[in-house]
Structures are given as structure tokens and as C-alpha cells.
Design a protein around this motif. Structure first.
Motif, PDB file in Angstrom:
ATOM      1  N   ASP A  51       0.756  -1.046  -0.178  1.00 21.68           N
ATOM      2  CA  ASP A  51       0.067   0.097   0.002  1.00 21.68           C
ATOM      3  C   ASP A  51       0.829   1.151   0.068  1.00 21.68           C
ATOM      4  OD1 ASP A  51       1.156  -0.045   2.537  1.00 21.68           O
ATOM      5  OD2 ASP A  51      -0.877  -0.143   3.590  1.00 21.68           O
ATOM      6  N   GLU A  52       2.136   1.268  -0.059  1.00 18.04           N
ATOM      7  CA  GLU A  52       3.033   2.215  -0.399  1.00 18.04           C
ATOM      8  C   GLU A  52       3.230   2.631  -1.528  1.00 18.04           C
ATOM      9  OE1 GLU A  52       4.879   5.360   0.773  1.00 18.04           O
ATOM     10  OE2 GLU A  52       4.500   4.017   2.384  1.00 18.04           O
ATOM     11  N   ILE A  53       2.196   3.385  -2.168  1.00 13.99           N
ATOM     12  CA  ILE A  53       2.069   3.907  -3.603  1.00 13.99           C
ATOM     13  C   ILE A  53       3.228   4.940  -4.129  1.00 13.99           C
ATOM     14  CG2 ILE A  53       0.626   4.340  -5.420  1.00 13.99           C
ATOM     15  CD1 ILE A  53       0.329   1.443  -4.636  1.00 13.99           C
ATOM     16  N   ALA A  54       3.008   6.002  -3.324  1.00 15.58           N
ATOM     17  CA  ALA A  54       3.429   7.219  -3.650  1.00 15.58           C
ATOM     18  C   ALA A  54       5.052   7.258  -3.873  1.00 15.58           C
ATOM     19  CB  ALA A  54       3.173   8.567  -2.318  1.00 15.58           C
ATOM     20  N   THR A  55       5.745   6.549  -2.939  1.00 19.11           N
ATOM     21  CA  THR A  55       7.354   6.209  -3.199  1.00 19.11           C
ATOM     22  C   THR A  55       7.602   5.585  -4.315  1.00 19.11           C
ATOM     23  OG1 THR A  55       7.134   4.548  -1.751  1.00 19.11           O
ATOM     24  CG2 THR A  55       7.906   6.507  -0.871  1.00 19.11           C
ATOM     25  N   ARG A  56       6.593   4.831  -5.137  1.00 17.59           N
ATOM     26  CA  ARG A  56       6.963   4.124  -6.221  1.00 17.59           C
ATOM     27  C   ARG A  56       6.849   4.860  -7.500  1.00 17.59           C
ATOM     28  NH1 ARG A  56       4.860  -0.138  -2.911  1.00 17.59           N
ATOM     29  NH2 ARG A  56       6.060  -2.036  -3.386  1.00 17.59           N
ATOM     30  N   LEU A  57       6.095   6.167  -7.483  1.00 17.96           N
ATOM     31  CA  LEU A  57       5.547   6.740  -8.429  1.00 17.96           C
ATOM     32  C   LEU A  57       6.737   7.520  -9.414  1.00 17.96           C
ATOM     33  CD1 LEU A  57       2.381   8.688  -7.170  1.00 17.96           C
ATOM     34  CD2 LEU A  57       2.572   6.398  -8.424  1.00 17.96           C
ATOM     35  N   LEU A  63      10.010   4.848 -15.905  1.00 20.40           N
ATOM     36  CA  LEU A  63       9.862   3.732 -16.721  1.00 20.40           C
ATOM     37  C   LEU A  63       8.755   3.987 -17.864  1.00 20.40           C
ATOM     38  CD1 LEU A  63       9.469   1.119 -13.885  1.00 20.40           C
ATOM     39  CD2 LEU A  63      11.199   0.881 -15.749  1.00 20.40           C
ATOM     40  N   ASN A  64       7.956   4.739 -17.756  1.00 22.76           N
ATOM     41  CA  ASN A  64       6.910   5.334 -18.709  1.00 22.76           C
ATOM     42  C   ASN A  64       7.448   6.033 -19.685  1.00 22.76           C
ATOM     43  OD1 ASN A  64       4.109   5.148 -19.428  1.00 22.76           O
ATOM     44  ND2 ASN A  64       4.455   7.402 -19.339  1.00 22.76           N
ATOM     45  N   ALA A  65       8.354   7.001 -19.299  1.00 19.49           N
ATOM     46  CA  ALA A  65       9.040   7.647 -20.201  1.00 19.49           C
ATOM     47  C   ALA A  65       9.634   6.985 -21.229  1.00 19.49           C
ATOM     48  CB  ALA A  65       9.934   8.829 -19.440  1.00 19.49           C
ATOM     49  N   ILE A  84      14.116   0.535  -9.307  1.00 19.84           N
ATOM     50  CA  ILE A  84      13.493   0.602 -10.502  1.00 19.84           C
ATOM     51  C   ILE A  84      13.038  -0.658 -11.092  1.00 19.84           C
ATOM     52  CG2 ILE A  84      13.530   1.328 -13.025  1.00 19.84           C
ATOM     53  CD1 ILE A  84      15.057   3.844 -12.020  1.00 19.84           C
ATOM     54  N   LYS A  85      13.826  -1.697 -11.261  1.00 20.89           N
ATOM     55  CA  LYS A  85      13.561  -2.983 -11.614  1.00 20.89           C
ATOM     56  C   LYS A  85      12.353  -3.746 -10.683  1.00 20.89           C
ATOM     57  CE  LYS A  85      15.379  -6.927 -14.042  1.00 20.89           C
ATOM     58  NZ  LYS A  85      16.217  -7.384 -14.963  1.00 20.89           N
ATOM     59  N   ARG A  86      12.537  -3.435  -9.402  1.00 23.62           N
ATOM     60  CA  ARG A  86      11.351  -3.871  -8.658  1.00 23.62           C
ATOM     61  C   ARG A  86      10.185  -3.459  -8.678  1.00 23.62           C
ATOM     62  NH1 ARG A  86      13.845  -5.842  -2.777  1.00 23.62           N
ATOM     63  NH2 ARG A  86      11.786  -6.970  -3.030  1.00 23.62           N
ATOM     64  N   VAL A  87      10.086  -2.018  -8.841  1.00 24.32           N
ATOM     65  CA  VAL A  87       8.872  -1.342  -8.974  1.00 24.32           C
ATOM     66  C   VAL A  87       8.417  -1.899 -10.335  1.00 24.32           C
ATOM     67  CG1 VAL A  87       7.829   0.659  -9.554  1.00 24.32           C
ATOM     68  CG2 VAL A  87       9.557   0.435  -7.555  1.00 24.32           C
ATOM     69  N   ASN A  88       9.325  -2.042 -11.381  1.00 29.34           N
ATOM     70  CA  ASN A  88       8.563  -2.339 -12.780  1.00 29.34           C
ATOM     71  C   ASN A  88       7.941  -4.146 -12.572  1.00 29.34           C
ATOM     72  OD1 ASN A  88       8.408  -1.785 -15.520  1.00 29.34           O
ATOM     73  ND2 ASN A  88       9.860  -3.306 -16.015  1.00 29.34           N
ATOM     74  N   HIS A  89       8.768  -4.873 -11.734  1.00 27.24           N
ATOM     75  CA  HIS A  89       8.019  -5.992 -11.434  1.00 27.24           C
ATOM     76  C   HIS A  89       6.966  -5.912 -10.725  1.00 27.24           C
ATOM     77  CE1 HIS A  89       7.974  -9.851  -9.211  1.00 27.24           C
ATOM     78  NE2 HIS A  89       8.198 -10.691 -10.408  1.00 27.24           N
ATOM     79  N   GLY A 113       4.339  -2.078 -16.831  1.00 28.57           N
ATOM     80  CA  GLY A 113       5.514  -2.964 -16.774  1.00 28.57           C
ATOM     81  C   GLY A 113       6.087  -3.285 -18.202  1.00 28.57           C
ATOM     82  N   GLU A 114       5.805  -2.517 -19.050  1.00 30.78           N
ATOM     83  CA  GLU A 114       6.211  -2.790 -20.494  1.00 30.78           C
ATOM     84  C   GLU A 114       7.648  -2.601 -20.685  1.00 30.78           C
ATOM     85  OE1 GLU A 114       1.949  -1.541 -20.763  1.00 30.78           O
ATOM     86  OE2 GLU A 114       3.623  -0.697 -19.634  1.00 30.78           O
ATOM     87  N   THR A 115       8.244  -1.714 -20.086  1.00 28.99           N
ATOM     88  CA  THR A 115       9.603  -1.388 -20.251  1.00 28.99           C
ATOM     89  C   THR A 115      10.666  -2.282 -19.629  1.00 28.99           C
ATOM     90  OG1 THR A 115       9.198   0.945 -20.272  1.00 28.99           O
ATOM     91  CG2 THR A 115      11.480   0.596 -19.801  1.00 28.99           C
ATOM     92  N   LYS A 116      11.732  -2.624 -20.633  1.00 30.71           N
ATOM     93  CA  LYS A 116      12.791  -3.308 -20.035  1.00 30.71           C
ATOM     94  C   LYS A 116      13.839  -2.526 -19.361  1.00 30.71           C
ATOM     95  CE  LYS A 116      16.117  -6.857 -21.535  1.00 30.71           C
ATOM     96  NZ  LYS A 116      16.690  -7.592 -22.709  1.00 30.71           N
TER      97      LYS A 116
END
Length: 261
Positions: A51-57, A63-65, A84-89, A113-116
Motif C-alpha cells: 500500500d506504499e504507492i507514492a514512493t513508487r511513482l 519507466l513510462n518515459a 526501478i527494476k523491482r517497481v517494474n516487477h 511494466g512494458e519497459t525493459k
């Protein structure tokens, strides 16, 4: 080869050399690093709570860029890469996090999660190729006995990071061979240096650093290379009895390629 590039805060301050040598070396190797616009701090520590969303943004924005440019996202700092890799996961596998994050961000299209995510070392190995690096070397580091220090953030959790064998990694040693150095194997190269507890418990951090450095030196190492600014700081600042020069791997790469400035 063109990558979107996320440098991270430390590479703009205390670790400017890590970034500068990476850019110079990439240019020599025909790799373009396009720094993403208006990137923000990744947070440096991966948030464990769902539930910790803000720190992932901020990581998701980066990643979206890269997604919008249809490019892989290149990272360099071990801590940034880890977060970044764990948030992408998370965005690939955790529907709750993914939904809540997209509700916050209100992107033109949801990010799922589309970005590698590619670490610079992975780029050298998998995209350029260590054989090609050998051919590009102008000043081989012959006679240099170098111990690779992985630390913990690049390797774990192994099922998410998928960087290398967490117990017996080899990517840094293969890199060292490609620039002409002699890699030194030692038992503590993938153990935590204690960087995150250096302020709270300096003595504990010093104890871990001493174990790592003495282990490397006992096997004949004359210097240590790392990819992590926090490890660099801790191995250098909190060394007590045993001392070895600690360098970023990008310094050795730039030196071997003849672009060190």
C-alpha cells in the motif's frame, strides 16, 4: 544502440565520475544514452509495503518515459537499478499496486511494466558484447589484479533482479577480463557492505568493510571495483585496518578504452 537513461541523484552529485566515465565509454562503443526528461529521485530504497504507492511513482514515471520512446531503460547506480527494476516487477505482477499507481499518475495510457530495465553492465555484456569491448580496448589493464565487489542490491532478490547467479556471479569478472585486468575471486564479493547502517551503527559497518577488504586482499587483490555509490563510500570511508583503492568499474572501462578524462 539507443537507450533511455536514468542517472539518479547521486550521479549528479557525489558520483559524477561514475556517470561521466559511463557516458564517455558508451560513446566510444557506439551506444547512445538519452537522459530522460524531468526524472525524479527513485527513493533509493525499495518500498516493501503493497500500500506504499507514492514512493513508487517516480520510478514508474521514468519507466513510462522510456516506454513512450519505445526504448529500454538504462540504469547505472546499483540502488536506482534495484528500486526501478523491482517497481517494474510490481507493475507487471501486482494488480493492486498497478491499479493504484495508474490512478495516481493519470497517464495517457496505463503503465503495466512494458519497459525493459537494463543495467549498464548488462548492456556491456548482452548488447555490446565483451568480445567487442576487447577489440575496442586501446590501453589494456595488464597486470592489474582487481577484485569485483557486487554488494547485495544488484543480485537480490534473484528471481526479480535476474542479474546474475546470486551466489556465484561472474559478470564483473568477465568485464575485467575484457579490459585486460586479472579478476581476483574472494569469498565476500557478494555480501552486504553495511552501507545502510553506516550512520546508525558505524562500528558494525566498519566490521563488515574490514571483512570484505581483508578477504579480497588475502587473495591478492590490489584494488576493488564496484557499481554502487553507497558501497564505494562505505568501502572507502569506513575502512579501518585494511585499505585498498576502490574504483567504479566505469573508470576502468574508460581507462582501457582510452577516453579517461
Amino acid at each position: 544502440m539507443i537507450f533511455s537513461y536514468y542517472p539518479g541523484c547521486t550521479l549528479k552529485t557525489k558520483a559524477k565520475d561514475l556517470d561521466r566515465w559511463a557516458r564517455l565509454s558508451a560513446e566510444k562503443l557506439g551506444v547512445t544514452m538519452e537522459e530522460i526528461d524531468q526524472w525524479q529521485c527513485c527513493g533509493a530504497v525499495y518500498p516493501q509495503a503493497d500500500d506504499e504507492i507514492a514512493t513508487r511513482l517516480s520510478a514508474i514515471r521514468a519507466l513510462n518515459a522510456a516506454k513512450e520512446k519505445n526504448q529500454d531503460l538504462l540504469t547505472l547506480c546499483s540502488a536506482c537499478h534495484h528500486v526501478i527494476k523491482r517497481v517494474n516487477h510490481d507493475m507487471q505482477t501486482n494488480q493492486t499496486i498497478c491499479q493504484h499507481a495508474n490512478n495516481y499518475l493519470q497517464l495517457d495510457a496505463p503503465y503495466t511494466g512494458e519497459t525493459k530495465v537494463v543495467h549498464y553492465l548488462e548492456m556491456l555484456r548482452d548488447c555490446v558484447g565483451f568480445d567487442q569491448i576487447k577489440k575496442a580496448v586501446e590501453k589494456p589493464l595488464k597486470g592489474r589484479k582487481v577484485a569485483a565487489y557486487y554488494g547485495c542490491l544488484l543480485l537480490r532478490p534473484s528471481n526479480v533482479m535476474a542479474f546474475d547467479d546470486p551466489e556465484n556471479p561472474s559478470i564483473l569478472e568477465e568485464f575485467l577480463k575484457s579490459v585486460g585486468a586479472t579478476p581476483v575471486l574472494y569469498s565476500l564479493r557478494n555480501e552486504c557492505c553495511g552501507g545502510y547502517m553506516a550512520l546508525e551503527d558505524k562500528q558494525a559497518a566498519q566490521s563488515r568493510v574490514e571483512r570484505i577488504l581483508s578477504s579480497a586482499k588475502a587473495q591478492g587483490a590490489e584494488e576493488i571495483v564496484t557499481a554502487c555509490p553507497l558501497c564505494m563510500y562505505n568501502l572507502d570511508t569506513n575502512a579501518t585496518q585494511t585499505h585498498l583503492p576502490v574504483r567504479y568499474f566505469t573508470e576502468l572501462l574508460a581507462e582501457a578504452l582510452g577516453v579517461l578524462q
